[in-house]
Motif scaffolding. Structure first.
Motif, PDB file in Angstrom:
ATOM      1  N   ARG A 298      20.531   9.956 -12.588  1.00 11.91           N
ATOM      2  CA  ARG A 298      21.873  10.450 -12.905  1.00 11.91           C
ATOM      3  C   ARG A 298      22.914   9.485 -12.360  1.00 11.91           C
ATOM      4  NH1 ARG A 298      21.691  16.735 -13.291  1.00 11.91           N
ATOM      5  NH2 ARG A 298      19.459  17.178 -13.159  1.00 11.91           N
ATOM      6  N   ASN A 299      23.801   9.056 -13.240  1.00 16.04           N
ATOM      7  CA  ASN A 299      24.897   8.178 -12.852  1.00 16.04           C
ATOM      8  C   ASN A 299      26.129   8.999 -12.505  1.00 16.04           C
ATOM      9  OD1 ASN A 299      23.511   5.641 -13.430  1.00 16.04           O
ATOM     10  ND2 ASN A 299      23.633   6.284 -15.581  1.00 16.04           N
ATOM     11  N   PRO A 300      27.036   8.454 -11.684  1.00 17.24           N
ATOM     12  CA  PRO A 300      28.244   9.205 -11.289  1.00 17.24           C
ATOM     13  C   PRO A 300      29.100   9.653 -12.474  1.00 17.24           C
ATOM     14  CG  PRO A 300      27.952   7.283  -9.877  1.00 17.24           C
ATOM     15  CD  PRO A 300      26.954   7.160 -10.979  1.00 17.24           C
ATOM     16  N   ASP A 301      29.075   8.915 -13.592  1.00 20.96           N
ATOM     17  CA  ASP A 301      29.917   9.276 -14.739  1.00 20.96           C
ATOM     18  C   ASP A 301      29.280  10.329 -15.639  1.00 20.96           C
ATOM     19  OD1 ASP A 301      27.895   7.814 -15.820  1.00 20.96           O
ATOM     20  OD2 ASP A 301      29.168   6.356 -16.876  1.00 20.96           O
ATOM     21  N   GLY A 302      28.123  10.882 -15.244  1.00 22.68           N
ATOM     22  CA  GLY A 302      27.474  11.927 -16.029  1.00 22.68           C
ATOM     23  C   GLY A 302      26.420  11.419 -16.985  1.00 22.68           C
ATOM     24  N   THR A 303      26.343  10.110 -17.176  1.00 21.39           N
ATOM     25  CA  THR A 303      25.277   9.563 -18.011  1.00 21.39           C
ATOM     26  C   THR A 303      23.970   9.561 -17.225  1.00 21.39           C
ATOM     27  OG1 THR A 303      25.717   7.291 -17.299  1.00 21.39           O
ATOM     28  CG2 THR A 303      26.906   8.107 -19.256  1.00 21.39           C
ATOM     29  N   ILE A 304      22.864   9.412 -17.947  1.00 20.90           N
ATOM     30  CA  ILE A 304      21.573   9.295 -17.285  1.00 20.90           C
ATOM     31  C   ILE A 304      20.827   8.088 -17.838  1.00 20.90           C
ATOM     32  CG2 ILE A 304      21.361  11.776 -16.800  1.00 20.90           C
ATOM     33  CD1 ILE A 304      19.382  11.912 -19.145  1.00 20.90           C
ATOM     34  N   ASP A 305      20.066   7.438 -16.969  1.00 21.04           N
ATOM     35  CA  ASP A 305      19.231   6.312 -17.355  1.00 21.04           C
ATOM     36  C   ASP A 305      17.767   6.718 -17.265  1.00 21.04           C
ATOM     37  OD1 ASP A 305      21.568   4.921 -17.535  1.00 21.04           O
ATOM     38  OD2 ASP A 305      21.252   3.688 -15.736  1.00 21.04           O
ATOM     39  N   THR A 306      16.991   6.249 -18.210  1.00 23.34           N
ATOM     40  CA  THR A 306      15.560   6.528 -18.196  1.00 23.34           C
ATOM     41  C   THR A 306      14.826   5.385 -18.887  1.00 23.34           C
ATOM     42  OG1 THR A 306      13.862   8.182 -18.749  1.00 23.34           O
ATOM     43  CG2 THR A 306      15.573   7.800 -20.378  1.00 23.34           C
ATOM     44  N   THR A 307      13.534   5.320 -18.705  1.00 22.61           N
ATOM     45  CA  THR A 307      12.727   4.286 -19.344  1.00 22.61           C
ATOM     46  C   THR A 307      11.534   4.934 -20.027  1.00 22.61           C
ATOM     47  OG1 THR A 307      11.367   3.901 -17.373  1.00 22.61           O
ATOM     48  CG2 THR A 307      13.354   2.565 -17.600  1.00 22.61           C
ATOM     49  N   VAL A 308      10.971   4.209 -20.978  1.00 23.57           N
ATOM     50  CA  VAL A 308       9.768   4.664 -21.660  1.00 23.57           C
ATOM     51  C   VAL A 308       8.910   3.442 -21.950  1.00 23.57           C
ATOM     52  CG1 VAL A 308      10.916   4.575 -23.917  1.00 23.57           C
ATOM     53  CG2 VAL A 308       8.828   5.897 -23.651  1.00 23.57           C
ATOM     54  N   GLN A 309       7.615   3.586 -21.756  1.00 20.47           N
ATOM     55  CA  GLN A 309       6.660   2.534 -22.066  1.00 20.47           C
ATOM     56  C   GLN A 309       6.119   2.796 -23.465  1.00 20.47           C
ATOM     57  OE1 GLN A 309       6.386   0.415 -19.533  1.00 20.47           O
ATOM     58  NE2 GLN A 309       4.932  -1.063 -20.359  1.00 20.47           N
ATOM     59  N   ALA A 310       6.389   1.911 -24.403  1.00 17.65           N
ATOM     60  CA  ALA A 310       6.023   2.148 -25.800  1.00 17.65           C
ATOM     61  C   ALA A 310       5.229   0.976 -26.358  1.00 17.65           C
ATOM     62  CB  ALA A 310       7.274   2.368 -26.644  1.00 17.65           C
ATOM     63  N   PRO A 311       4.183   1.242 -27.137  1.00 16.37           N
ATOM     64  CA  PRO A 311       3.429   0.163 -27.771  1.00 16.37           C
ATOM     65  C   PRO A 311       4.255  -0.503 -28.866  1.00 16.37           C
ATOM     66  CG  PRO A 311       2.630   2.290 -28.516  1.00 16.37           C
ATOM     67  CD  PRO A 311       3.622   2.570 -27.437  1.00 16.37           C
ATOM     68  N   VAL A 312       4.041  -1.796 -29.075  1.00 14.78           N
ATOM     69  CA  VAL A 312       4.772  -2.547 -30.086  1.00 14.78           C
ATOM     70  C   VAL A 312       3.818  -2.948 -31.208  1.00 14.78           C
ATOM     71  CG1 VAL A 312       6.459  -3.397 -28.423  1.00 14.78           C
ATOM     72  CG2 VAL A 312       4.398  -4.746 -28.891  1.00 14.78           C
ATOM     73  N   ASP A 313       4.388  -3.199 -32.391  1.00 17.89           N
ATOM     74  CA  ASP A 313       3.570  -3.628 -33.520  1.00 17.89           C
ATOM     75  C   ASP A 313       3.529  -5.152 -33.584  1.00 17.89           C
ATOM     76  OD1 ASP A 313       6.034  -4.385 -34.472  1.00 17.89           O
ATOM     77  OD2 ASP A 313       6.032  -3.045 -36.202  1.00 17.89           O
ATOM     78  N   ALA A 314       3.064  -5.676 -34.710  1.00 16.89           N
ATOM     79  CA  ALA A 314       2.909  -7.127 -34.847  1.00 16.89           C
ATOM     80  C   ALA A 314       4.239  -7.858 -34.775  1.00 16.89           C
ATOM     81  CB  ALA A 314       2.199  -7.446 -36.159  1.00 16.89           C
ATOM     82  N   THR A 315       5.361  -7.176 -35.054  1.00 15.07           N
ATOM     83  CA  THR A 315       6.683  -7.809 -34.986  1.00 15.07           C
ATOM     84  C   THR A 315       7.268  -7.757 -33.586  1.00 15.07           C
ATOM     85  OG1 THR A 315       7.927  -5.789 -35.510  1.00 15.07           O
ATOM     86  CG2 THR A 315       7.073  -7.080 -37.369  1.00 15.07           C
ATOM     87  N   GLY A 316       6.579  -7.091 -32.664  1.00 10.99           N
ATOM     88  CA  GLY A 316       7.072  -7.001 -31.297  1.00 10.99           C
ATOM     89  C   GLY A 316       8.041  -5.874 -31.046  1.00 10.99           C
ATOM     90  N   LEU A 317       8.116  -4.899 -31.970  1.00 10.88           N
ATOM     91  CA  LEU A 317       9.039  -3.775 -31.825  1.00 10.88           C
ATOM     92  C   LEU A 317       8.279  -2.455 -31.736  1.00 10.88           C
ATOM     93  CD1 LEU A 317      11.776  -4.791 -34.420  1.00 10.88           C
ATOM     94  CD2 LEU A 317      11.965  -4.892 -31.925  1.00 10.88           C
ATOM     95  N   PRO A 318       8.804  -1.502 -30.966  1.00  8.94           N
ATOM     96  CA  PRO A 318       8.170  -0.179 -30.864  1.00  8.94           C
ATOM     97  C   PRO A 318       8.554   0.696 -32.054  1.00  8.94           C
ATOM     98  CG  PRO A 318      10.084  -0.259 -29.435  1.00  8.94           C
ATOM     99  CD  PRO A 318       9.972  -1.627 -30.065  1.00  8.94           C
TER     100      PRO A 318
END
Length: 351
Positions: A281-301
């Protein structure tokens, strides 16, 4: 009068009907009498004799049925314990969810679809089964390629035969390609409930791959061939990093960093996204999070991207840079498309 009413049902039939009712739920003597003799006059001269006859039949069932039970309430209620009448609430929801999945994803008009629904809902308690059945009465009025393929895929999986089908890969050449797959698992997408086949593709990749059921064409079961599911295949490990149903499949994964605005943060904080890290939780009310996602042959999830774009301006892709750049280009293209005046539909119908 009582004698004539009782004669309408021989004793053996009364016992069978009573047992069937008691396996469905719990009933008082009066409830059972009303169900066995719906035409009898309640409160009339013969009614006490009917209730006494039902009570005697219950005493016989108590001696014959080990799972017979008299509940200590007033008036006493009776039941025969079964998986249905003693179903744990979580088991009830699991069976009901399976029935709804069958209804949504295989709504064909074939009898085996209806029979599968009947078998699933038959385990539900009566009060739940009735309303669940009403919610599925229109089974058979819709049709999809997925429902047509389901019989072939399910049979091949159960009997251990490979599947041969034609498949047009999204983002590929656009041409149909023939694949042969040894099915290891059939998985429902957690978001849209589409069904996918996961198995060893033996024609090109010679590796475990994922195929959308409704995208398969000209499906054929190779009954002259058999296979065994590899003991080394671990569904949990395969799907561990999947946002939907496409696992890493030996490819790299990407750590995606996201920031959600306050008007979307509450939805993330409610939970339901097991792949997301603990939000910061950030002071301005936003939130940060991460996700581990597999990518395809183009390098994108590819599975994650539609979910991110679905949040519109309420999310920022903080990184990695290559994904942030792709996300920005997608938003710019959408904004440019919004400025274009839509073509008018022809008179009398859609284009």
């Amino acid at each position: 009068m009582t004698h004539r009413v009782l004669e309408t049902l021989p004793k053996a039939e009364r016992l069978f009907r009573l047992a069937a009712l008691l396996r469905e739920g719990q009933f008082s003597v009066r409830d059972l009498a009303l169900r066995l003799y719906p035409g009898a006059l309640v409160g009339g001269d013969g009614w006490p004799g009917i209730e006494r006859a039902v009570q005697r039949d219950l005493e016989v069932l108590e001696r014959l049925e080990p799972e017979f039970e008299c509940l200590n309430v007033r008036p006493p209620r009776y039941r025969i314990r079964t998986h249905r009448t003693t179903l744990h609430p979580v088991s009830l929801l699991a069976l009901y969810s399976a029935a709804r999945l069958m209804y949504h994803r295989a709504p064909g008009n074939r009898l085996h679809h209806q029979e599968a629904l009947r078998q699933l809902t038959a385990w539900l308690p009566e009060r739940v089964r009735e309303v669940a059945g009403r919610g599925m009465e229109d089974i058979g009025k819709r049709r999809s390629r997925e429902s047509m393929n389901l019989e072939h895929v399910g049979g091949a999986w159960a009997d251990g035969h490979p599947l041969r089908f034609e498949y047009r890969k999204p983002g590929g050449s656009g041409r149909l390609r023939t694949n042969i797959v040894e099915t290891y698992l059939i998985e429902a997408h957690p978001v849209n409930l589409d069904l996918y086949v996961i198995g060893q593709e033996t024609t090109y990749h010679h590796a475990v791959r994922t195929f959308k059921l409704s995208r398969m064409q000209n499906v054929r079961v190779l009954r002259e061939q058999s296979y065994a599911i590899l003991e080394t295949f671990d569904p949990a490990a395969f799907l561990h990093s999947a946002w939907g149903v496409v696992g890493a499949q030996g490819n790299h994964t990407m750590t995606v960093r996201l920031r959600f605005r306050p008007d979307a943060a509450y939805r993330i904080l409610e939970g339901g996204y097991a792949q997301l890290s603990e939000p910061f939780r950030n002071p301005d009310g936003t939130i940060d999070t991460t996700v581990q996602a597999p990518v395809d042959a183009t390098g994108l999830p590819r599975e994650l991207l539609p979910w991110i774009l679905g949040w519109g301006p309420r999310v920022q892709v903080l990184g990695p840079p290559e994904l942030r750049g792709h996300w920005q280009r997608e938003l710019r293209a959408a904004a440019e498309n919004a400025e274009v005046e839509p073509a008018q539909f022809p008179e009398g119908g859609a284009a």
